[in-house]
Design a protein around this motif. Structure first.
Motif, PDB file in Angstrom:
ATOM      1  N   SER A  62      46.277  38.261  46.546  1.00 54.09           N
ATOM      2  CA  SER A  62      44.811  38.357  46.588  1.00 54.09           C
ATOM      3  C   SER A  62      44.334  39.786  46.789  1.00 54.09           C
ATOM      4  CB  SER A  62      44.209  37.393  47.612  1.00 54.09           C
ATOM      5  OG  SER A  62      44.870  37.484  48.826  1.00 54.09           O
ATOM      6  N   ILE A  63      45.098  40.628  47.517  1.00 58.21           N
ATOM      7  CA  ILE A  63      44.625  42.014  47.631  1.00 58.21           C
ATOM      8  C   ILE A  63      44.810  42.761  46.307  1.00 58.21           C
ATOM      9  CG2 ILE A  63      44.922  42.259  50.132  1.00 58.21           C
ATOM     10  CD1 ILE A  63      47.494  43.828  49.521  1.00 58.21           C
ATOM     11  N   SER A  64      45.722  42.278  45.452  1.00 61.26           N
ATOM     12  CA  SER A  64      45.929  43.011  44.202  1.00 61.26           C
ATOM     13  C   SER A  64      45.265  42.348  42.997  1.00 61.26           C
ATOM     14  CB  SER A  64      47.417  43.233  43.959  1.00 61.26           C
ATOM     15  OG  SER A  64      48.141  42.080  44.236  1.00 61.26           O
ATOM     16  N   ALA A  65      44.629  41.195  43.201  1.00 66.42           N
ATOM     17  CA  ALA A  65      43.993  40.510  42.074  1.00 66.42           C
ATOM     18  C   ALA A  65      42.877  41.366  41.497  1.00 66.42           C
ATOM     19  CB  ALA A  65      43.443  39.170  42.530  1.00 66.42           C
ATOM     20  N   PHE A  66      42.723  41.288  40.200  1.00 62.52           N
ATOM     21  CA  PHE A  66      41.671  42.090  39.557  1.00 62.52           C
ATOM     22  C   PHE A  66      40.652  41.240  38.808  1.00 62.52           C
ATOM     23  CE2 PHE A  66      40.348  44.058  35.513  1.00 62.52           C
ATOM     24  CZ  PHE A  66      39.412  44.934  36.036  1.00 62.52           C
ATOM     25  N   ALA A  67      41.127  40.346  37.918  1.00 60.61           N
ATOM     26  CA  ALA A  67      40.199  39.640  37.031  1.00 60.61           C
ATOM     27  C   ALA A  67      39.152  38.840  37.815  1.00 60.61           C
ATOM     28  CB  ALA A  67      40.981  38.726  36.090  1.00 60.61           C
ATOM     29  N   THR A  68      39.595  38.010  38.740  1.00 62.08           N
ATOM     30  CA  THR A  68      38.657  37.159  39.478  1.00 62.08           C
ATOM     31  C   THR A  68      37.665  37.974  40.316  1.00 62.08           C
ATOM     32  OG1 THR A  68      40.337  35.434  39.526  1.00 62.08           O
ATOM     33  CG2 THR A  68      38.480  35.184  41.027  1.00 62.08           C
ATOM     34  N   PRO A  69      38.131  38.922  41.159  1.00 64.13           N
ATOM     35  CA  PRO A  69      37.148  39.687  41.935  1.00 64.13           C
ATOM     36  C   PRO A  69      36.172  40.469  41.064  1.00 64.13           C
ATOM     37  CG  PRO A  69      39.342  40.043  42.803  1.00 64.13           C
ATOM     38  CD  PRO A  69      39.503  39.265  41.534  1.00 64.13           C
TER      39      PRO A  69
ATOM     40  N   GLY B 255      49.434  43.745  39.091  1.00 66.74           N
ATOM     41  CA  GLY B 255      49.412  43.970  37.654  1.00 66.74           C
ATOM     42  C   GLY B 255      48.557  45.168  37.281  1.00 66.74           C
ATOM     43  N   LEU B 256      47.467  45.367  38.021  1.00 62.53           N
ATOM     44  CA  LEU B 256      46.576  46.474  37.709  1.00 62.53           C
ATOM     45  C   LEU B 256      47.267  47.817  37.924  1.00 62.53           C
ATOM     46  CD1 LEU B 256      43.616  47.030  36.891  1.00 62.53           C
ATOM     47  CD2 LEU B 256      43.160  47.406  39.298  1.00 62.53           C
ATOM     48  N   VAL B 257      48.063  47.919  38.989  1.00 60.33           N
ATOM     49  CA  VAL B 257      48.785  49.168  39.271  1.00 60.33           C
ATOM     50  C   VAL B 257      49.812  49.428  38.167  1.00 60.33           C
ATOM     51  CG1 VAL B 257      50.337  50.315  40.889  1.00 60.33           C
ATOM     52  CG2 VAL B 257      48.403  49.000  41.750  1.00 60.33           C
ATOM     53  N   LEU B 258      50.519  48.368  37.752  1.00 55.86           N
ATOM     54  CA  LEU B 258      51.464  48.524  36.635  1.00 55.86           C
ATOM     55  C   LEU B 258      50.718  49.017  35.400  1.00 55.86           C
ATOM     56  CD1 LEU B 258      53.661  45.282  36.893  1.00 55.86           C
ATOM     57  CD2 LEU B 258      53.938  47.438  38.074  1.00 55.86           C
TER      58      LEU B 258
ATOM     59  N   LEU C 198      36.170  46.610  46.203  1.00 54.86           N
ATOM     60  CA  LEU C 198      37.549  46.208  46.455  1.00 54.86           C
ATOM     61  C   LEU C 198      38.464  47.217  45.782  1.00 54.86           C
ATOM     62  CD1 LEU C 198      37.052  42.432  45.733  1.00 54.86           C
ATOM     63  CD2 LEU C 198      37.554  43.431  47.954  1.00 54.86           C
ATOM     64  N   MET C 199      39.682  47.326  46.288  1.00 56.69           N
ATOM     65  CA  MET C 199      40.628  48.325  45.774  1.00 56.69           C
ATOM     66  C   MET C 199      40.815  48.199  44.256  1.00 56.69           C
ATOM     67  SD  MET C 199      41.932  50.148  48.349  1.00 56.69           S
ATOM     68  CE  MET C 199      43.654  50.573  48.264  1.00 56.69           C
ATOM     69  N   ALA C 200      41.113  46.959  43.795  1.00 59.76           N
ATOM     70  CA  ALA C 200      41.413  46.791  42.371  1.00 59.76           C
ATOM     71  C   ALA C 200      40.218  47.182  41.509  1.00 59.76           C
ATOM     72  CB  ALA C 200      41.828  45.348  42.093  1.00 59.76           C
ATOM     73  N   VAL C 201      39.021  46.784  41.937  1.00 60.23           N
ATOM     74  CA  VAL C 201      37.829  47.108  41.155  1.00 60.23           C
ATOM     75  C   VAL C 201      37.579  48.619  41.186  1.00 60.23           C
ATOM     76  CG1 VAL C 201      35.373  46.630  40.872  1.00 60.23           C
ATOM     77  CG2 VAL C 201      36.899  44.816  41.640  1.00 60.23           C
ATOM     78  N   ALA C 202      37.853  49.253  42.342  1.00 59.93           N
ATOM     79  CA  ALA C 202      37.689  50.703  42.446  1.00 59.93           C
ATOM     80  C   ALA C 202      38.646  51.433  41.509  1.00 59.93           C
ATOM     81  CB  ALA C 202      37.916  51.148  43.888  1.00 59.93           C
ATOM     82  N   ILE C 203      39.874  50.917  41.413  1.00 62.43           N
ATOM     83  CA  ILE C 203      40.853  51.543  40.502  1.00 62.43           C
ATOM     84  C   ILE C 203      40.329  51.485  39.068  1.00 62.43           C
ATOM     85  CG2 ILE C 203      43.162  51.324  39.508  1.00 62.43           C
ATOM     86  CD1 ILE C 203      44.076  50.210  42.232  1.00 62.43           C
ATOM     87  N   TYR C 204      39.840  50.310  38.697  1.00 63.28           N
ATOM     88  CA  TYR C 204      39.317  50.117  37.334  1.00 63.28           C
ATOM     89  C   TYR C 204      38.160  51.088  37.079  1.00 63.28           C
ATOM     90  CZ  TYR C 204      37.219  47.755  33.323  1.00 63.28           C
ATOM     91  OH  TYR C 204      36.714  47.459  32.091  1.00 63.28           O
ATOM     92  N   GLU C 205      37.270  51.194  38.047  1.00 64.10           N
ATOM     93  CA  GLU C 205      36.100  52.063  37.919  1.00 64.10           C
ATOM     94  C   GLU C 205      36.528  53.525  37.734  1.00 64.10           C
ATOM     95  OE1 GLU C 205      33.740  52.008  41.431  1.00 64.10           O
ATOM     96  OE2 GLU C 205      31.856  52.087  40.318  1.00 64.10           O
ATOM     97  N   GLN C 206      37.505  53.971  38.539  1.00 68.33           N
ATOM     98  CA  GLN C 206      37.940  55.368  38.479  1.00 68.33           C
ATOM     99  C   GLN C 206      38.664  55.689  37.176  1.00 68.33           C
ATOM    100  OE1 GLN C 206      37.175  57.786  40.535  1.00 68.33           O
ATOM    101  NE2 GLN C 206      36.038  56.395  41.844  1.00 68.33           N
ATOM    102  N   THR C 207      39.295  54.693  36.557  1.00 67.89           N
ATOM    103  CA  THR C 207      40.027  54.987  35.330  1.00 67.89           C
ATOM    104  C   THR C 207      39.143  54.857  34.111  1.00 67.89           C
ATOM    105  OG1 THR C 207      40.757  52.705  35.368  1.00 67.89           O
ATOM    106  CG2 THR C 207      42.306  54.343  36.146  1.00 67.89           C
TER     107      THR C 207
END
Lengths: 266, 290
Positions: free
Chosen positions: B225-232, A116-119, B242-251
Motif C-alpha cells: 500500500s505504501i508503494s501503490a500508484f494506480a489506485t491512490p 512497480g513505480l520505482v522499477l 503520497l510518495m508514489a504520486v509525488a514521484i509521478y509528478e516529479q518525473t
C-alpha cells in the motif's frame, strides 16, 4: 457445535462479517458491470434504463481496440519469453544443488516485492542512457523483470514436488537428459507451467506503472489508455471496456475451474 | 546420477559440471542483473548526483522541506490504515473459509481472489464511481448524517484507504487462510469444551497462534500500500500527497529526475526493509502471488 454454525452469537457475528466483507470485495466490480448498461450519458449507479450503446461505442473506438490488441501482443510475447527463462532457471535451481542456490532464488524473486513505480522510474532512466531497445520492446523488457520472478515462484515448488525418479528412469532407458526433460518432466509439470504462464500473462496485461512510463505513445497498451481516460471523464464507454475485461477474466477463471475439476475427477 | 542433466553430450565429451546449471541460469541472471540491479543502481546514482559528481542536495531538499516530510508521514499512515482495515475485514473471512466444512470452499476462494486478476485501473474506476459526490457511498454517508452536504469521499484520504484496502484485501485473506488452515481446529474445540465461548476461544487460541501469519500478512499489505500508484493517484487525484504520486509528478510532469530518483530511493529503502523482515518471517515460496 462447529464454530461456523449459526446457533451461537459468535457464529451469527461471523456470518454477518463474512457477508459484509464479500460485498466489500465484489461490489465495485458488480457496480461497474451494472452501470455499463445504463442509458445516462455519465457513469451512474444505480443505472437507469438498459442499452448496449456503450459497448458499441467501445468496440468502435480505435483507442481501446488497438490498446487491447497491443496489450494482448505484449502479454503474449512476455509470457512466452518469461516462461522459457523462468522454467530454465527453476530447473537449474531445483535440480542442481550448489552453494547459494537458495540465496539466488530469493534474489531473483525480490523484484516482486518492490514498488512497480520505482522499477518504472529506474528503467526509464536506464533506457534513456542505454538505448538498447525502442518503442514497445522497452516495455516488453521491463515486464520481464516482474514476470520472470513470477514464473520462478510458481514453477520452483512444482519442480520440487516432481518425483525425479521418473526422469531418471527415462534416462536409464536411454533418453538423453534433454529428451527426458521434454518427454517426461514437462508433461508431468504441465499444469504448474500453465498456471505460471497464466499468471505472467495477467501480470503483463494488467500492469500500469511501467506501461505509463515506458509505453510507446503510438502503441498504447489498454491499461494506459484507460488510466488516462479515467482521469478525464466519467464516460460510460469506460464502464463498458472495464466490464468487457471483467467478464473475459471471469469466463477464463470459470473455464479454468471447470477444466481442473474434470481433470481431477478423471 | 542425481537425475539432473548429465554434463556429457552425445559424443561422450565431458563438460565441466557447473556448465549446464550456469547456462540454464544465464538468461534469468541477465534479466535480473541487466534490467533490475543495474537500473536500480543507476537510480541510486542519479539520486546522489546533485550537485555532480556526488552530492546529497536532493536528499537535503526532501528532508528539509516540511511538505515532503508530511508526504512521507502521510504515506506511512496510509499504509497503517489500509493494513488495519485489511486485518479487521480479512481475519473473519479467512477464519470462516478455513473452518467451513463445505465443498464450496474452493469456489469461495476463487470468488474472493477474483479481483486480483482484474487490473487496478478498472477496480479504481469502480471506486471513483462510488466515491464521487453523486456516488452511492458518498450519498449514503450524507443521508446517514455522517457527512455534511456536498461531501465526497473522492480525493480524500479516507477514500484512498477504502479503495486500496479493497484492492489488497484478497492478498490478506489468502495469507491468513493458509495460516489458520494450519492451526488444528481441535485446539479451538478444546477451549470451547473447557467452557470458553466461541469468540473467546478464537481470541485466546487462534488469534494467538496465527500471530506470525498476521504479522506477515500485515507487512505484505503495508509494503504494497505504501508503494501503490494506480489506485491512490486515481481515487486521490493527481495532487494526492503520497510518495508514489509525488514521484509521478516529479518525473512526467515537472521533469526533475534527480529529485524523483531521490523520492524513489527513499520509498525503495522502506519497501526493501519491510520485505527483508517479511522474508525472515515467511519462506519466499509461501508468498501469495501479487
Amino acid at each position: 457445535m462447529t464454530i461456523t454454525s449459526l446457533r451461537h452469537p459468535f457464529g451469527i457475528f461471523l456470518w454477518l462479517m463474512v457477508a459484509l466483507v464479500m460485498v466489500y470485495i465484489l461490489a465495485p466490480l458488480a457496480v461497474i458491470v451494472a452501470s455499463s448498461f445504463g442509458t445516462t450519458g455519465y457513469v451512474a449507479f444505480p443505472p437507469q434504463g438498459f442499452t448496449l450503446r456503450w459497448y458499441e461505442q467501445a468496440l468502435a473506438n480505435p483507442r481501446y481496440v488497438n490498446g487491447f490488441l497491443t496489450s494482448l501482443r505484449i502479454a503474449a510475447i512476455v509470457t512466452v519469453v518469461s516462461s522459457a527463462i523462468g522454467i530454465a532457471a527453476a530447473y537449474a535451481l531445483v535440480r542442481y544443488e550448489f552453494p547459494g542456490s537458495r540465496l539466488i532464488e530469493s534474489l531473483f524473486i525480490s523484484p516482486l516485492v518492490l514498488p512497480g513505480l520505482v522499477l518504472a522510474v529506474a528503467l526509464t532512466i536506464f533506457f534513456s542512457r542505454n538505448p538498447i531497445a525502442t518503442g514497445t520492446d522497452r516495455l516488453i523488457l521491463a515486464h520481464l523483470t516482474i514476470c520472470v520472478p513470477c514464473v520462478l515462484r510458481v514453477v520452483i515448488p512444482v519442480l520440487q514436488r516432481f518425483d525425479r525418479s521418473i526422469e531418471e528412469a527415462a534416462q536409464n532407458l536411454g533418453a538423453s537428459p534433454v529428451k527426458a526433460f521434454f518427454l517426461v518432466t514437462l508433461p508431468v509439470i504441465r499444469p504448474g507451467i500453465f498456471a505460471a504462464a497464466a499468471l505472467a500473462f495477467v501480470m503483463s496485461f494488467d500492469e500500469v506503472e511501467m506501461s505509463v512510463f515506458l509505453a510507446s505513445p503510438r502503441e498504447q497498451p489498454l491499461t494506459v489508455a484507460l488510466y488516462s481516460a479515467v482521469q478525464l471523464a466519467f464516460d460510460p464507454t469506460l464502464a463498458a471496456v472495464s466490464s468487457i475485461l471483467i467478464m473475459i477474466t471471469f469466463a477464463i477463471m470459470v473455464v479454468h475451474q471447470v477444466v481442473s475439476r474434470i481433470r481431477s475427477a478423471r | 546420477m542425481g537425475g539432473a542433466l548429465e554434463p556429457r553430450d552425445r559424443r561422450g565429451l565431458i563438460l565441466p559440471k557447473w556448465l549446464p546449471p550456469a547456462l540454464l541460469l544465464l538468461p534469468a541472471a541477465l534479466v535480473f542483473g541487466g534490467l533490475f540491479v543495474w537500473p536500480q543502481l543507476g537510480l541510486f546514482a542519479t539520486s546522489v548526483a546533485s550537485p555532480p559528481p556526488i552530492g546529497f542536495a536532493t536528499y537535503q531538499r526532501f528532508l528539509g522541506d516540511s511538505f515532503y516530510v508530511a508526504v512521507l508521514v502521510r504515506t506511512l499512515s496510509l499504509g497503517a490504515c489500509v493494513t488495519l482495515v485489511c486485518l479487521i475485514c480479512g481475519f473473519p473471512l479467512a477464519f470462516f473459509l478455513a473452518r467451513l466444512e463445505s465443498r464450496w470452499v474452493p469456489f469461495l476462494i476463487m470468488i474472493v481472489s477474483f479481483p486480483l486478476w482484474v487490473s487496478a485501473v478498472v477496480r479504481s474506476f469502480a471506486w471513483m464511481v462510488l466515491l464521487l459526490r453523486n456516488g452511492l457511498v458518498s450519498i449514503w454517508l450524507r443521508d446517514a448524517g455522517l457527512a455534511p452536504a456536498g461531501f465526497q469521499l473522492m480525493y480524500s484520504f479516507a477514500g484512498i484507504v477504502i479503495a486500496l484496502a479493497q484492492v489488497l484485501l484478497p492478498l490478506m485473506v489468502i495469507t491468513l487462510y493458509a495460516v489458520i488452515k494450519g492451526i488444528d481446529r481441535d485446539l479451538e474445540n478444546a477451549a470451547m469444551n473447557l467452557g470458553a465461548s466461541p469468540g473467546r476461544a478464537v481470541c485466546l487460541v487462534t488469534l494467538r497462534l496465527a500471530r506470525g501469519g498476521i504479522f506477515a500478512g500485515s507487512l505484505l499489505v503495508f509494503s504494497l500500500s505504501i508503494s501503490a500508484f494506480a489506485t491512490p493517484s486515481l481515487v486521490g487525484g493527481a495532487t494526492a500527497q503520497l510518495m508514489a504520486v509525488a514521484i509521478y509528478e516529479q518525473t512526467l510532469e515537472i521533469n526533475d529526475w534527480p529529485f524523483a530518483a531521490t523520492i524513489s530511493a527513499i520509498l525503495l529503502a522502506i519497501a526493501l526493509s519491510v520485505a527483508l523482515v517479511y522474508g525472515r518471517l515467511i519462506d519466499g515460496r509461501n508468498v501469495p502471488v501479487r
